[in-house]
Scaffold this active site. Structure first.
Site, short mmCIF file in Angstrom:
data_model
loop_
_atom_site.label_atom_id
_atom_site.label_comp_id
_atom_site.label_asym_id
_atom_site.label_seq_id
_atom_site.Cartn_x
_atom_site.Cartn_y
_atom_site.Cartn_z
N HIS A 1 0.58 8.45 3.57
CA HIS A 1 1.03 8.45 1.95
C HIS A 1 -0.53 8.03 2.06
O HIS A 1 -0.47 8.91 0.20
CB HIS A 1 2.14 7.02 2.57
CG HIS A 1 3.12 7.39 2.91
ND1 HIS A 1 4.32 6.89 2.87
CD2 HIS A 1 3.76 9.48 3.35
CE1 HIS A 1 5.14 7.48 3.83
NE2 HIS A 1 5.07 8.87 3.89
N ILE B 1 0.66 -1.83 -0.29
CA ILE B 1 0.55 -0.15 0.08
C ILE B 1 0.84 1.23 0.42
O ILE B 1 0.73 2.00 -0.59
CB ILE B 1 -1.30 -0.09 1.47
CG1 ILE B 1 -2.05 -1.53 1.10
CG2 ILE B 1 -2.25 1.27 1.89
CD1 ILE B 1 -2.60 -1.34 2.33
N ASP B 2 1.84 0.78 0.72
CA ASP B 2 2.78 2.59 1.16
C ASP B 2 3.67 3.11 -0.27
O ASP B 2 3.42 3.75 -1.20
CB ASP B 2 4.10 2.22 1.88
CG ASP B 2 4.85 3.44 2.48
OD1 ASP B 2 3.69 4.48 2.75
OD2 ASP B 2 5.29 3.04 3.24
N ASP B 3 4.19 1.73 -1.53
CA ASP B 3 4.72 1.81 -2.57
C ASP B 3 4.23 2.27 -3.68
O ASP B 3 4.05 3.10 -4.45
CB ASP B 3 5.26 0.73 -2.92
CG ASP B 3 6.91 0.59 -2.81
OD1 ASP B 3 8.18 0.77 -3.25
OD2 ASP B 3 6.93 -0.38 -1.58
N GLU C 1 2.71 6.27 -3.17
CA GLU C 1 3.74 7.03 -2.92
C GLU C 1 4.63 6.79 -4.70
O GLU C 1 4.36 7.58 -5.25
CB GLU C 1 4.98 6.91 -2.66
CG GLU C 1 5.34 6.59 -1.20
CD GLU C 1 5.29 8.52 -0.52
OE1 GLU C 1 5.76 9.15 -1.70
OE2 GLU C 1 4.83 8.79 0.10
#
Length: 687
Positions: free
Chosen positions: A479, A403-405, A408
């Site tokens: 993020h 989810i973070d990548d 971003e």
């Protein structure tokens, strides 16, 4: 100056030893903060552009600790594939990381760590270092003083058991029948975080097989009493969680004796199928080293020979984790971070003023678009109806996008003026829809899974090292909120739930906990820009508390730093540590988002970045500012020292990226256009 080769790109970065000893500073040509920032940003931009791979990606070395290198040598010894060149190169790296007191730490400047020191010592013995050599004698004495092998973590004792240096029956039990537990049952494999389940499933096979290879030497010097290496310990009270799980382990030990052989064989075969189905195209598992190592061992124990395509490609993938340094040392990366590094580099370059249609940015966007994952993975166990769309951290990891990548990468792609904007819109639309579908029930987001919050896995005696679940965190949630705000979804009820969760998670002192970066500075540096992007004014009480906290922990030199010990000793170390480029940048990003551009704190932070930059545009950062498991497993992302300072300098010079005409008019489609095109983004907004 000694240099470290960044293996994939051919770039060179300062070695830790050189970084620590070389204190030469570059003086900016102009004294004013704006002029100094402009010079530093130009230098950093030129350096970063020069480090891009011809395919469009960036990747810095990912440095962890010597257990990666030690376990690589132990694996080669177990499989009988060791070679002298690799052994000596690994040993050279391990020796170079030893501290004066004979120990090895898990992060730069940290305290000696028992299990790490044991594994490093054993690896050096395999490389031929004599136990009575001064550096070895110091290590073994320290190990004995701390309780010897018996006091080490389970994973260390598993490695020793593979060679008869520890008894299998003195290890916690993990039965392979775990693979059959249904999703509603406690301790099913999907109760574990993705990195843990990928490791535990093969280890259930290893635990069931209990192999022992002939040991090339004894390790009596690592026990407090070699005649009784594992003294009996009393169980905790039965009415405590620890006591209950200790008794569960005792029951599993007895169950082992009565499980029918055909049942156990069927369970191991089911686990093997699970492992093989999740092998990536490059031969690795999950793009990370530990699951790959244990999967190779497990399958080999089930009869797969080393020339079988699964094992051959698995071993080849492990070789790609090796970074050969100029001095001949060989360092093993626990993981590789090209997607993460590339999106962060693109964000930094655009925010620093590089034209959005710069050819190198377009090439980065092309590569990122090619890395999009459009098939279901393990996340679909909890979200079977959710269409795929997102990005992973590594070159190959289609089973575990994160989810973070995904957030971003979406933010990076939105900044780039690509020649096929509809393709970008479709990819971001799928990413938004997927991330929204991965929201946990409390309104926040974890890294890989939904509602991965079971309290039971961490209680198992087997799981005594690091995090084994993936609960929502402030940095990941921030993020996602920032991404949703960039897509015009700041007022969507799902975004507002995320914002409400973030506000409730703020610490009393004004900071936020950083799960995937060190620590409160990272959390705060992630959350404040997200909240302001979503519409919270700089005057909001939560923002003002965060600003006050950041100002209170600014170092006398103008920078910010936080030691990893803040995970364990919050009061003493929260926001405290030697100034580093990445952490100074995170603090500045928060302060700038809060409207503090003209404050003294920001001016001093900018000056610190400018005056500590080298003439070639680089910064030194021997300190570990990345987090794998809080306190237990720390990371030095070698590109953090470049991308985050450049981002902070760019935002100081050019302002909020979401308010710039580039993003508002030239890149982002109008909602009516997205709806007319029938894009996934329009579906996400209307769902």
């Amino acid at each position: 100056m000694t240099a470290t080769t960044d293996g994939s790109t051919g770039a060179t970065l300062p070695s830790r030893a050189a970084a620590a000893s070389d204190t030469t500073l570059t003086t900016p040509e102009a004294a004013g903060a704006p002029e100094a920032a402009a010079l530093a940003a130009r230098r950093a931009t030129e350096f970063l552009l020069s480090r891009q791979d011809t395919e469009g990606w960036w990747k810095g070395d990912l440095e962890t600790n010597v257990t990666m290198d030690a376990e690589d040598l132990l694996l080669r010894q177990f499989l009988g594939i060791q070679d002298e060149r690799t052994t000596q190169a690994a040993a050279k790296f391990i020796r170079g990381e030893q501290r004066e007191d004979g120990t090895w730490a898990t992060f730069w400047g940290g305290p000696g760590e028992l299990s790490t020191t044991i594994e490093a010592y054993v690896a050096l013995r395999l490389a031929g270092d004599a136990p009575d050599a001064p550096h070895m004698a110091r290590a073994s004495a320290w190990i004995r003083e701390r309780g010897g092998v018996a006091a080490s973590r389970v994973f260390t004792r598993i490695w020793l058991a593979l060679f008869g240096w520890w008894k299998w029956e003195d290890l916690p039990e993990m039965p392979p029948e775990l693979i059959w537990f249904p999703g509603w049952m406690p301790l099913n494999i999907y109760d574990f975080g993705c990195w843990a389940r990928q490791t535990i499933v093969p280890l259930t096979i290893v635990s069931a097989k209990r192999p022992v290879r002939p040991a090339p030497f004894a390790l009596d010097e690592l026990h407090t009493d070699p005649a009784h290496p594992n003294p009996a310990r009393p169980l905790d009270p039965a009415n405590t969680w620890d006591g209950a799980f200790q008794r569960l382990d005792k029951a599993l030990q007895q169950l082992r004796k009565v499980v029918p052989r055909r049942v156990r064989k069927a369970a191991m075969n089911a686990a093997a199928r699970w492992i093989i189905e999740r092998q990536e195209n490059d031969g690795c598992w999950g793009g990370i080293q530990p699951p790959a190592v244990y999967s190779v061992i497990a399958l080999h124990l089930l009869g797969y020979d080393l020339e079988h395509p699964v094992l051959r490609e698995g071993l080849a993938s492990l070789d790609r984790f090796a970074v050969w340094r100029e001095d001949g040392a060989r360092m093993i990366e626990a993981c590789q971070s090209p997607v993460w590094d590339t999106c962060l580099a693109a964000i930094a370059l655009v925010d620093a003023g590089l034209p959005a249609d710069h050819p190198q940015l377009v090439k980065a966007a092309d590569w990122l678009l090619g890395e999009e994952i459009v098939r279901p993975g393990d996340w679909a166990v909890k979200r079977p109806q959710l269409p795929p769309g997102g990005w992973a951290f590594e070159f190959h990891n289609d089973n575990y996008p994160d989810i973070d990548d995904t957030a971003e990468v979406s933010l990076a792609l939105r900044r780039i003026r690509h020649h096929d904007p509809e393709r970008v819109d479709r990819a971001i639309g799928r990413a938004v829809r997927w991330n929204l579908g991965m929201q946990s029930k409390n309104g926040a987001w974890g890294a890989f899974d939904v509602d991965n919050t079971s309290p039971f896995p961490n209680r198992l005696p087997f799981c005594d090292f690091g995090e084994v679940i993936d609960p929502p965190s402030a940095d990941v949630t921030a993020h996602v909120v920032e991404m949703l705000a960039a897509e015009g979804l700041a007022h969507d009820p799902r975004t507002r739930r995320g914002i409400a969760w973030l506000l409730a998670e703020q610490e009393q002192n004004g900071a936020w906990f950083g799960r995937w970066g060190v620590n409160y500075i990272y959390g705060t540096g992630s959350v404040v820009p997200a909240l302001t992007a979503a519409g919270l004014p700089g005057s909001h009480p939560a923002i003002r508390r965060a600003v006050a906290w950041l100002e209170s922990v600014q170092n006398d030199d103008g920078g910010w730093g936080e030691d990893l010990r803040s995970y364990k000793y919050v009061k003493e170390w929260s926001g405290r540590g030697a100034s580093t480029p990445s952490q100074t940048a995170w603090a500045l990003m928060a302060l700038l988002a809060a409207g503090e551009r003209d404050s003294k704190a920001v001016e001093r932070g900018i000056q610190w970045l400018a005056t500590t930059q080298r003439e070639d545009g680089t910064w030194d950062e021997p300190y570990f500012t990345g987090t794998g498991f809080p306190w237990d497993f720390s990371i030095n992302y070698h590109l953090y020292r470049q991308v985050f300072p450049l981002t902070a300098l760019g935002r100081y010079l050019h302002g909020d990226p979401f308010e710039r005409q580039l993003l508002a008019k030239a890149v982002r489609p109008r909602p009516e256009e997205a709806k007319a095109a029938g894009s996934p983004l329009s579906e996400a907004k209307g769902s």
